[in-house]
Enzyme design. Sequence first.
Site, short mmCIF file in Angstrom:
data_model
loop_
_atom_site.label_atom_id
_atom_site.label_comp_id
_atom_site.label_asym_id
_atom_site.label_seq_id
_atom_site.Cartn_x
_atom_site.Cartn_y
_atom_site.Cartn_z
N ARG A 109 -19.95 -31.16 -115.85
CA ARG A 109 -20.01 -31.56 -117.27
C ARG A 109 -19.72 -33.04 -117.43
NH1 ARG A 109 -20.68 -27.03 -120.09
NH2 ARG A 109 -19.88 -25.12 -119.11
N ASP A 110 -20.52 -33.71 -118.27
CA ASP A 110 -20.28 -35.11 -118.58
C ASP A 110 -18.94 -35.22 -119.31
OD1 ASP A 110 -22.36 -37.81 -118.96
OD2 ASP A 110 -20.43 -37.77 -120.03
N ASN B 179 -31.40 -42.43 -116.72
CA ASN B 179 -31.26 -43.85 -117.02
C ASN B 179 -31.39 -44.63 -115.71
OD1 ASN B 179 -30.76 -43.40 -119.77
ND2 ASN B 179 -28.58 -43.04 -119.39
N GLU C 234 -25.09 -46.70 -116.11
CA GLU C 234 -23.73 -47.21 -115.94
C GLU C 234 -23.15 -46.84 -114.57
OE1 GLU C 234 -21.61 -45.64 -119.26
OE2 GLU C 234 -22.49 -47.06 -120.69
N VAL C 235 -23.55 -45.69 -114.08
CA VAL C 235 -23.06 -45.24 -112.76
C VAL C 235 -24.23 -45.29 -111.79
CG1 VAL C 235 -22.05 -43.35 -111.47
CG2 VAL C 235 -21.32 -43.76 -113.84
N HIS D 167 -28.54 -39.82 -111.08
CA HIS D 167 -28.12 -38.61 -111.79
C HIS D 167 -29.12 -38.29 -112.88
CE1 HIS D 167 -26.14 -42.09 -113.66
NE2 HIS D 167 -26.29 -41.46 -114.83
N HIS E 153 -29.30 -36.43 -116.51
CA HIS E 153 -28.57 -35.85 -117.63
C HIS E 153 -29.33 -34.60 -118.08
CE1 HIS E 153 -26.01 -39.44 -118.73
NE2 HIS E 153 -26.95 -40.04 -118.02
P1 AMP Z 1 -25.50 -43.37 -117.16
O1 AMP Z 1 -25.29 -44.23 -118.36
O2 AMP Z 1 -26.85 -42.71 -117.13
O3 AMP Z 1 -25.15 -44.06 -115.87
O4 AMP Z 1 -24.51 -42.15 -117.34
C1 AMP Z 1 -23.29 -42.03 -116.70
C2 AMP Z 1 -22.60 -40.84 -117.31
O5 AMP Z 1 -21.52 -40.49 -116.47
C3 AMP Z 1 -22.02 -41.10 -118.70
O6 AMP Z 1 -22.61 -40.20 -119.63
C4 AMP Z 1 -20.53 -40.86 -118.52
O7 AMP Z 1 -19.95 -40.23 -119.63
C5 AMP Z 1 -20.49 -39.99 -117.28
N1 AMP Z 1 -19.28 -40.05 -116.49
C6 AMP Z 1 -18.68 -41.16 -116.01
N2 AMP Z 1 -17.60 -40.83 -115.29
C7 AMP Z 1 -17.52 -39.47 -115.30
C8 AMP Z 1 -16.62 -38.52 -114.73
N3 AMP Z 1 -15.57 -38.89 -113.99
N4 AMP Z 1 -16.86 -37.21 -114.96
C9 AMP Z 1 -17.91 -36.82 -115.70
N5 AMP Z 1 -18.79 -37.67 -116.25
C10 AMP Z 1 -18.60 -38.98 -116.07
#
Ligand code: AMP
Length: 111
Positions: A29-30, A86, A94-95, A99, A101
């Site tokens: 879960r996000d 993304n 951001e990560v 991944h 979503h």
């Molecule tokens: P993106 O902007 O596509 O890179 O999405 C990264 C997603 O990772 C965001 O929706 C964050 O809320 C989610 N996220 C970051 N750290 C964690 C974590 N430790 N556990 C679950 N979700 C996370």
Amino acid sequence: MNDCIFCKIAAGQIPSDRVYEDEQVVVFRDIYPKAPVHLLMIPREHVDSLETVSATHEALLAHMLRTLPVVAHRAGLEGGFRTIINTGRGGGQEVFHLHMHLLGGGTLPGF
Ligand code: AMP
């Protein structure tokens, strides 16, 4: 890669609310859900983003796409779901661990 938060989640070094896993992917879960159901599917293997995948990842990508509906149904999303990837800073990534979503439940806003 050693500092990759999603690698650490896949390895169980950082806690997550895991809803599915198999030999290739982990789904959890996000932490900041944007919909009633908001899951993230990651490969166990570190891949930076969709821009850095290669031919060697074709089977993995197919597996991820084929597994998404299975996970969505398990999560109760019988009416459908949205998938977002993304890619790069300009795409809102951001990560930097590939991944997907998976969002659903309720009415999602239009684009
Ligand atoms: P993106 O902007 O596509 O890179 O999405 C990264 C997603 O990772 C965001 O929706 C964050 O809320 C989610 N996220 C970051 N750290 C964690 C974590 N430790 N556990 C679950 N979700 C996370």
